[in-house]
Design a protein around this motif. Structure first.
Motif, mmCIF file in Angstrom:
data_model
loop_
_atom_site.group_PDB
_atom_site.id
_atom_site.type_symbol
_atom_site.label_atom_id
_atom_site.label_comp_id
_atom_site.label_asym_id
_atom_site.label_seq_id
_atom_site.Cartn_x
_atom_site.Cartn_y
_atom_site.Cartn_z
ATOM 1 N N ALA A 2 -5.426 84.148 65.360
ATOM 2 C CA ALA A 2 -4.409 85.155 67.225
ATOM 3 C C ALA A 2 -5.559 84.325 68.093
ATOM 4 N N ALA A 3 -6.264 83.858 68.095
ATOM 5 C CA ALA A 3 -6.647 82.591 69.274
ATOM 6 C C ALA A 3 -7.095 81.440 68.860
ATOM 7 N N MET A 4 -6.419 81.278 67.910
ATOM 8 C CA MET A 4 -6.181 79.060 66.981
ATOM 9 C C MET A 4 -4.767 79.731 67.928
ATOM 10 N N GLN A 5 -4.003 79.943 67.839
ATOM 11 C CA GLN A 5 -2.412 80.414 68.000
ATOM 12 C C GLN A 5 -2.205 80.665 69.240
ATOM 13 N N ALA A 6 -3.512 81.226 70.106
ATOM 14 C CA ALA A 6 -3.284 80.758 71.516
ATOM 15 C C ALA A 6 -3.853 79.475 72.294
ATOM 16 N N LEU A 7 -4.935 79.143 71.414
ATOM 17 C CA LEU A 7 -5.680 77.614 71.582
ATOM 18 C C LEU A 7 -3.574 76.921 71.587
ATOM 19 N N ARG A 8 -3.637 76.656 71.119
ATOM 20 C CA ARG A 8 -2.793 75.698 70.388
ATOM 21 C C ARG A 8 -1.504 75.730 71.968
ATOM 22 N N PHE A 9 -0.642 77.441 72.748
ATOM 23 C CA PHE A 9 -0.333 77.244 73.104
ATOM 24 C C PHE A 9 -1.160 76.274 74.708
ATOM 25 N N VAL A 10 -1.789 76.683 75.008
ATOM 26 C CA VAL A 10 -2.910 76.303 76.025
ATOM 27 C C VAL A 10 -2.436 74.932 75.977
ATOM 28 N N TRP A 11 -2.636 73.959 74.949
ATOM 29 C CA TRP A 11 -2.681 72.894 74.669
ATOM 30 C C TRP A 11 -1.177 72.713 74.948
ATOM 31 N N LYS A 12 -0.807 73.084 74.606
ATOM 32 C CA LYS A 12 1.066 72.670 74.872
ATOM 33 C C LYS A 12 1.895 73.216 76.137
ATOM 34 N N TYR A 13 0.885 74.021 76.808
ATOM 35 C CA TYR A 13 2.058 74.670 77.707
ATOM 36 C C TYR A 13 1.136 74.699 78.884
ATOM 37 N N ALA A 14 -0.355 74.831 79.237
ATOM 38 C CA ALA A 14 -1.716 74.781 79.783
ATOM 39 C C ALA A 14 -1.789 73.538 80.761
ATOM 40 N N ASP A 15 -1.599 72.144 79.588
ATOM 41 C CA ASP A 15 -2.426 70.839 80.270
ATOM 42 C C ASP A 15 -2.564 71.069 81.571
#
Length: 409
Positions: free
Chosen positions: A286-299
Motif C-alpha cells: 500500500a505504501a509503495m502504491q502511495a509512493l507511485r501516486f506522489v511520483w505521478k501527481y505530486a511532483d
C-alpha cells in the motif's frame, strides 16, 4: 511469502482500483475500488427512463408441479408484473410514454402497491425495458437531479460530494462511484469545497465502509491541516497483522500533507526491514502504491531523486523486487545497475519474474536518450549494453523471454 504476496496482489486487483501495477492507466481516482457504472451514466445511455409504481404480479406456468419445464409450450403462460408510470424522466425516441401508462414486463417481481421502481429502456425495433431498480422518493430525486456526464465535472463532483456517507446506502454507494470514476485532476480541483472535519471523522470511524477509506484519505490529504496529518500518521502506524483496505489512499493523502517528513515516517514504518517488528506485505505494498501516486501527481511537492531514494529501499524486499525494478526503470533511476547485476545471481532473488525485470531494466536503460542509431549512447546506456551481453551469455533463455514482450513505458 510469495504466496502471501500473490494473495494480496489478487485481492488488490479485484478490489482496487485503478490501484495496481497498471500505473500508467490511472485515469480515475487512484485509490478507489473498481469503478462501476453510475446512475447518471446509465441514465445518459438509456433511450427511456421512467419512475413507476408496482401494481400487480402474477406467476406463470413455465414449470409443472414437479419443477420440470412445461413441455407443451402452447399452454405456456409467462410471469407478469404490471407497473404504472408516475413520471417520465427521459424519453428520446418513444413519444408515446406518458404518466399513468401501464407497463407489463414478462418477469415476476413481488411487491406491494405503491412500491417505486426506476426502469430504463433501450429502443430497438421496439422499446425494451431493463430490470426494475427499486428506489425511494429520496433516491429517485437524487438520480433525477444529478448532473449528466456531459456537465462541468467540477459541478458534478460538487453535487455528489454532498451524498458521500448519505444514510441511504444506494445513494452513498453511487456518489462514491462517481468519485471512483473521476480523474484525479478533477478531484484535486475540488479541494476548497471538501468537508475536512467529516473526512477526518469518516477515516477514524470503524463503521465507514473499508472500500471508501482510500478515497477519503486522498480527499483529506487535499484539504487537511497539520492536525489531520497527525491523525493519519497515527492510523498508518498502528500495529496490525490484518489486510487493511484503503491504506494506499490514506498514505497517499498523508504524504500530500506531510511532504518529506511524512516520507521519512513511511520509510521507517513500512519500507525498512526491522527484525523486531514485522510489517505485513499488504502494508508495504500500500505504501509503495502511495509512493507511485506522489511520483505521478505530486511532483511539485517532492524532488524526483528523493522519491527514487525511497523506492530503492524496497530492493531489500525480494518479494517486491520485480515491481520495484520496473518502477525504477520507468523513473529512469540508473544508479542501481550494478546492484541489480549482483542481485541476479543471488539465491534470495532467484525468481524468474525478478530476473526478467532486471533484463527489462537493462533494456530500458540501454535505449534511454537515444536519438538515432548513429548517436553515441550515454554512459549508463553503454553500461547496460555490456551487462546485457553478459546475461545473454549466462542466461540466454531469460533474456529472450524478457525481450519477447518488451515495451518501454
Amino acid at each position: 511469502m510469495r504466496i502471501a504476496r500473490q494473495m494480496v496482489l489478487l485481492l488488490a486487483l479485484g478490489i482496487a482500483t485503478f490501484v495496481t501495477t497498471a500505473q500508467a492507466t490511472l485515469l480515475a481516482c487512484p485509490f478507489c475500488s473498481a469503478p462501476s457504472l453510475t446512475f447518471s451514466e446509465q441514465l445518459a445511455t438509456a433511450d427511456a427512463a421512467v419512475l413507476v409504481q408496482w401494481v400487480s404480479a402474477k406467476k406463470g406456468n413455465a414449470f409443472d408441479d414437479d419443477g420440470l419445464a412445461l413441455e407443451d409450450t402452447t399452454k405456456l403462460i409467462p410471469d407478469r408484473t404490471t407497473y404504472k408510470i408516475t413520471q417520465v424522466l427521459r424519453n428520446t425516441k418513444d413519444k408515446t410514454l406518458e404518466k399513468g401508462q401501464k407497463i407489463e414486463l414478462a418477469r415476476f417481481r413481488s411487491g406491494k402497491k405503491g412500491d417505486l421502481f426506476l426502469i430504463l429502456g433501450t429502443q430497438g425495433n421496439e422499446l425494451e425495458w431493463g430490470s426494475p431498480i427499486e428506489v425511494t422518493e429520496t433516491s429517485f430525486n437524487y438520480i433525477a437531479q444529478a448532473p449528466s456526464p456531459e456537465s462541468d465535472q467540477q459541478k458534478r463532483l460538487a453535487y455528489f460530494l454532498k451524498f458521500l456517507e448519505f444514510p441511504d446506502e444506494m445513494i452513498a454507494n453511487d456518489a462514491y462511484a462517481e468519485f471512483a470514476n473521476a480523474p484525479y485532476k478533477d478531484i484535486a480541483q475540488l479541494a476548497d469545497q471538501l468537508p475536512r472535519e467529516k473526512l477526518a471523522g469518516w477515516i477514524t470511524n470503524d463503521d465507514t465502509p473499508a472500500t471508501r477509506l482510500g478515497l477519503y484519505g486522498l480527499l483529506l490529504g487535499l484539504c487537511g491541516k497539520e492536525s489531520d496529518a497527525e491523525l493519519m500518521q497515527n492510523k498508518i502506524t498502528e500495529e496490525t497483522e490484518q489486510f487493511r483496505l484503503g491504506m494506499d489512499g490514506i498514505i497517499g493523502g498523508y504524504l500530500l500533507l506531510s511532504g518529506e517528513e511524512g516520507l521519512k515516517v513511511i520509510e521507517q514504518t513500512k519500507f525498512v526491514k526491522n527484525p523486531d517488528k514485522k510489517v505485513p506485505f499488504s502494508e508495504t505494498y500500500a505504501a509503495m502504491q502511495a509512493l507511485r501516486f506522489v511520483w505521478k501527481y505530486a511532483d511539485d511537492r517532492f524532488e524526483p531523486e528523493r522519491l527514487r531514494q525511497s523506492m530503492r529501499i524496497l530492493l531489500e524486499r525480494p518479494e517486491l523486487a520485480d515491481l520495484v525494478i520496473a518502477d525504477l526503470a520507468r523513473w529512469k533511476d540508473w544508479s542501481v545497475l550494478e546492484q541489480l547485476m549482483a542481485l541476479y545471481d543471488s539465491e534470495e532473488y532467484n525468481v524468474p519474474s525478478v530476473k526478467r525485470a532486471i533484463v527489462r531494466y537493462l533494456l530500458t536503460c540501454s535505449k534511454d536518450d537515444r536519438q538515432g542509431e548513429d548517436i553515441q549512447p550515454p554512459p549508463r546506456a553503454a553500461d547496460a549494453e555490456k551487462a546485457l551481453a553478459v546475461l545473454r551469455q549466462k542466461d540466454p533463455r531469460t533474456v529472450k523471454e524478457a525481450e519477447r514482450f518488451f515495451i518501454i513505458n
